[in-house]
Design an enzyme around this catalytic site. Structure first.
Site, PDB file in Angstrom:
ATOM      1  N   HIS A 129       0.712  -1.167   0.032  1.00 57.75           N
ATOM      2  CA  HIS A 129      -0.039  -0.089  -0.041  1.00 57.75           C
ATOM      3  C   HIS A 129       1.127   1.300  -0.180  1.00 57.75           C
ATOM      4  O   HIS A 129       1.950   1.210   0.620  1.00 57.75           O
ATOM      5  CB  HIS A 129      -0.966   0.082   1.041  1.00 57.75           C
ATOM      6  CG  HIS A 129      -2.015   1.141   1.293  1.00 57.75           C
ATOM      7  ND1 HIS A 129      -1.946   2.324   1.545  1.00 57.75           N
ATOM      8  CD2 HIS A 129      -3.195   1.080   0.634  1.00 57.75           C
ATOM      9  CE1 HIS A 129      -2.800   3.111   1.028  1.00 57.75           C
ATOM     10  NE2 HIS A 129      -3.872   2.155   0.658  1.00 57.75           N
ATOM     11  N   GLU A 169      -4.031   1.674  -7.371  1.00 57.84           N
ATOM     12  CA  GLU A 169      -4.354   2.902  -6.600  1.00 57.84           C
ATOM     13  C   GLU A 169      -3.471   4.274  -6.768  1.00 57.84           C
ATOM     14  O   GLU A 169      -2.372   4.295  -6.349  1.00 57.84           O
ATOM     15  CB  GLU A 169      -4.456   2.552  -5.049  1.00 57.84           C
ATOM     16  CG  GLU A 169      -5.262   1.484  -4.666  1.00 57.84           C
ATOM     17  CD  GLU A 169      -5.586   1.416  -3.186  1.00 57.84           C
ATOM     18  OE1 GLU A 169      -6.972   1.424  -2.801  1.00 57.84           O
ATOM     19  OE2 GLU A 169      -4.491   1.628  -2.339  1.00 57.84           O
TER      20      GLU A 169
HETATM   21  P1  PGA Z   1      -9.690   5.942  -0.159  1.00 59.84           P
HETATM   22  O1  PGA Z   1      -8.484   4.926   0.351  1.00 59.84           O
HETATM   23  O2  PGA Z   1     -10.784   5.074  -0.613  1.00 59.84           O
HETATM   24  O3  PGA Z   1     -10.083   6.478   1.246  1.00 59.84           O
HETATM   25  O4  PGA Z   1      -9.442   6.878  -1.098  1.00 59.84           O
HETATM   26  C1  PGA Z   1      -8.139   4.011  -0.357  1.00 59.84           C
HETATM   27  C2  PGA Z   1      -7.028   2.979   0.034  1.00 59.84           C
HETATM   28  O5  PGA Z   1      -6.216   3.546   0.174  1.00 59.84           O
HETATM   29  O6  PGA Z   1      -6.994   1.960   0.053  1.00 59.84           O
END
Ligand code: PGA
Length: 253
Positions: A101, A170
């Site tokens: 992440h 992401e």
């Molecule tokens: P968010 O976070 O949906 O609050 O943008 C997603 C993540 O960091 O996995």
């Protein structure tokens, strides 16, 4: 059918105390009454370490799967204060682990460490949710594809069990900002990631690629037509059962 399976993953980050089990119970009650569950989609919740064992026990035989938000990059018992290994996570019956992440990359996770995390997690029969994503600068310098390819190829390799790997795209500029990529860009990026994965694993079989970053019940409809997206990693909106359930409802509307 199995190939169209979608994943809705709630990443709680630093949120949750024992009574937050209510949120998971409510989601579980909803999916129990939804005939699409397990046929069209699955739900995974990743609470913090402090709740991992109790949640894993409670939901062991229920519909929702429980996963860890991270793991340490060593697997033997050793003197690493505050660390939790993939082996320890497996032993408390959690099924998934998020690796890479951007929060953890920002705090010092290197690609070498991530490779060890993925390897040890798979060795312990955990399923890995491997996160990748470009930052704002890389995006504006048109380095998105280059960045993603590097993030994938530095960590993943053919000998790993691809069937237990899910990739979550992401974009860092999208996490927690309310900004989501344009559908046409997102479609191209997800297809690109799938192509890179096919090359790494030398397979034609499509590996699951999720999208994450500011997904909520009001914008989920925009992703519906993008069939190449296999699900969503949801941060902020996963901390309320109503928001999380509405995301699923609105996706299938
Ligand atoms: P968010 O976070 O949906 O609050 O943008 C997603 C993540 O960091 O996995």
């Amino acid at each position: 059918m199995a190939n169209n399976m979608r994943y809705f993953i709630g990443n709680w980050k630093m949120f949750g105390v024992p009574k937050s089990i209510n949120i998971v119970n409510k989601i579980n009650t909803f999916i129990k009454s939804d005939k699409k569950y397990n046929r069209k989609y699955r739900v995974i919740i990743t609470p913090p370490y402090t709740l991992l064992e109790s949640f894993s026990k409670i939901f062991k035989k229920k519909l929702i799967s429980i996963g860890s938000q991270n793991c340490y990059h060593k697997d033997n018992f050793s003197s690493n204060t505050g660390a939790v290994s993939p082996y320890m996570i497996k032993k408390i019956k959690a099924k998934y682990v998020i690796v890479g992440h951007s929060d953890n990359r920002a705090e010092g996770d290197t690609e070498d460490m991530l490779k060890k995390k993925v390897t040890f997690a798979l060795k312990n029969k955990l399923k890995v949710i491997f996160c990748i994503g470009e930052n704002k600068k890389e995006r504006s310098n048109k380095l998105t594809f280059k960045t993603l390819k590097k993030q994938l190829s530095k960590v993943l390799e053919k000998k790993l069990n691809k069937d237990n790997i899910i990739v979550a795209y992401e974009p860092i500029w999208s996490i927690g900002t309310g900004k989501i990529p344009k559908s046409s860009d997102l479609s191209k990026t997800i297809k690109f990631i799938k192509k890179v994965l096919s090359n790494i694993f030398k397979t034609k079989k499509s590996i699951k690629v999720l999208y994450g970053g500011s997904v909520d019940s009001s914008n989920i409809g925009q992703f519906r037509s993008l069939q190449e997206i296999d699900g969503f990693l949801i941060g902020g909106a996963s901390k309320s059962s109503k928001n999380f359930i509405d995301i699923i409802k609105n996706y299938y509307r």
